[in-house]
Design an enzyme around this catalytic site. Structure first.
Site, PDB file in Angstrom:
ATOM      1  N   ASP A  11       0.871  -1.162   0.000  1.00  0.00           N
ATOM      2  CA  ASP A  11       0.000   0.000   0.000  1.00  0.00           C
ATOM      3  C   ASP A  11       0.918   1.224   0.000  1.00  0.00           C
ATOM      4  OD1 ASP A  11      -2.379   1.606   0.425  1.00  0.00           O
ATOM      5  OD2 ASP A  11      -1.690   1.806   2.490  1.00  0.00           O
ATOM      6  N   ASP A  13       0.181   5.076   0.970  1.00  0.00           N
ATOM      7  CA  ASP A  13       0.103   5.969   2.126  1.00  0.00           C
ATOM      8  C   ASP A  13       0.077   5.165   3.420  1.00  0.00           C
ATOM      9  OD1 ASP A  13      -0.629   8.753   0.787  1.00  0.00           O
ATOM     10  OD2 ASP A  13      -1.824   7.232  -0.213  1.00  0.00           O
TER      11      ASP A  13
END
Length: 225
Positions: A11, A13
């Site tokens: 992922d 952020d």
């Protein structure tokens, strides 16, 4: 499932990149434009993984839906202007990426962040040329927790889904990875607030530091084999 991942997917952020400082700064500029007091960093940080809508709702909880959408559009304009001022890899991530590459593995990103923000950010940090997969929130019609973005990333790496390990800091990350047939890890350094019960996410493990991956891998391989 493969006992030895051939690719690591992240992922963006709150897992690969610490984007919270720039996203917090943009939110406070939006508040200032609307004659509202700034929010402290600690009040914003753990909302970043939930995206721009969540951040604008946090800052303007009394705004009707139509105004929230207008504020979100303006927020993204502000954020895009200063996309990579304080954003950086999380501590220990650079060494991890170097080791992944030294071992001949592939790596990439699957994020719900739109491509018009994801791609310039990765380019600004010099990461894009090193990556085998970049899947953004608008690369397909479906986003995480749907597994489709994970499968697209696997097609980009050229490896079967079972040869991937996906890291994230939100429940939807783990749900997407599991649904795609990948092993999954929780990035404990990410944007996870105290109210979230990560024990219930069903991940294969939790990492307190990126470098802990190698120890997890050994344990995972022994347990599975």
């Amino acid at each position: 499932m493969s006992h030895e991942p051939g690719a690591v997917l992240f992922d963006l952020d709150g897992t690969l990149l610490d984007t919270a400082p720039d996203m917090h700064a943009a939110l406070n500029r939006l508040l200032a434009e609307n004659d509202r007091a700034p929010l402290p960093f600690d009040a914003v940080r753990n909302h970043v993984s939930h995206g721009s809508h969540a951040l604008v709702t946090l800052a303007f909880p009394d705004a009707p839906d139509e105004q929230t959408e207008a504020l979100k559009k303006r927020y993204l304009e502000i954020y895009a202007r200063d996309l990579c001022i304080a954003t950086a890899l999380f501590p220990g991530m650079d060494a991890l990426l170097n080791e992944i590459e030294a071992r001949g593995w592939r790596w990439g990103v699957v994020t719900n962040k739109p491509a018009w923000l994801t791609e310039p950010l990765l380019e600004a940090l010099g990461l894009a040329p090193r990556m085998s997969a970049i899947v953004s929130g608008d690369s397909l019609n479906r986003r995480k927790p749907d597994p489709d973005p994970m499968w697209l990333a696997a097609r980009q790496t050229g490896l079967e889904p079972a040869h991937h390990c996906y890291w994230g800091d939100a429940e939807r990350d783990i749900a997407a990875g599991r649904a795609a047939g990948m092993s999954t890890l929780i990035a404990a350094w990410g944007y996870i607030d105290a109210g979230q019960n990560t024990d219930g996410w069903g991940a294969d493990g939790v990492l307190d530091h990126p470098g802990d991956f190698w120890g997890w891998r050994e344990t995972f391989t022994r347990a599975a084999g």
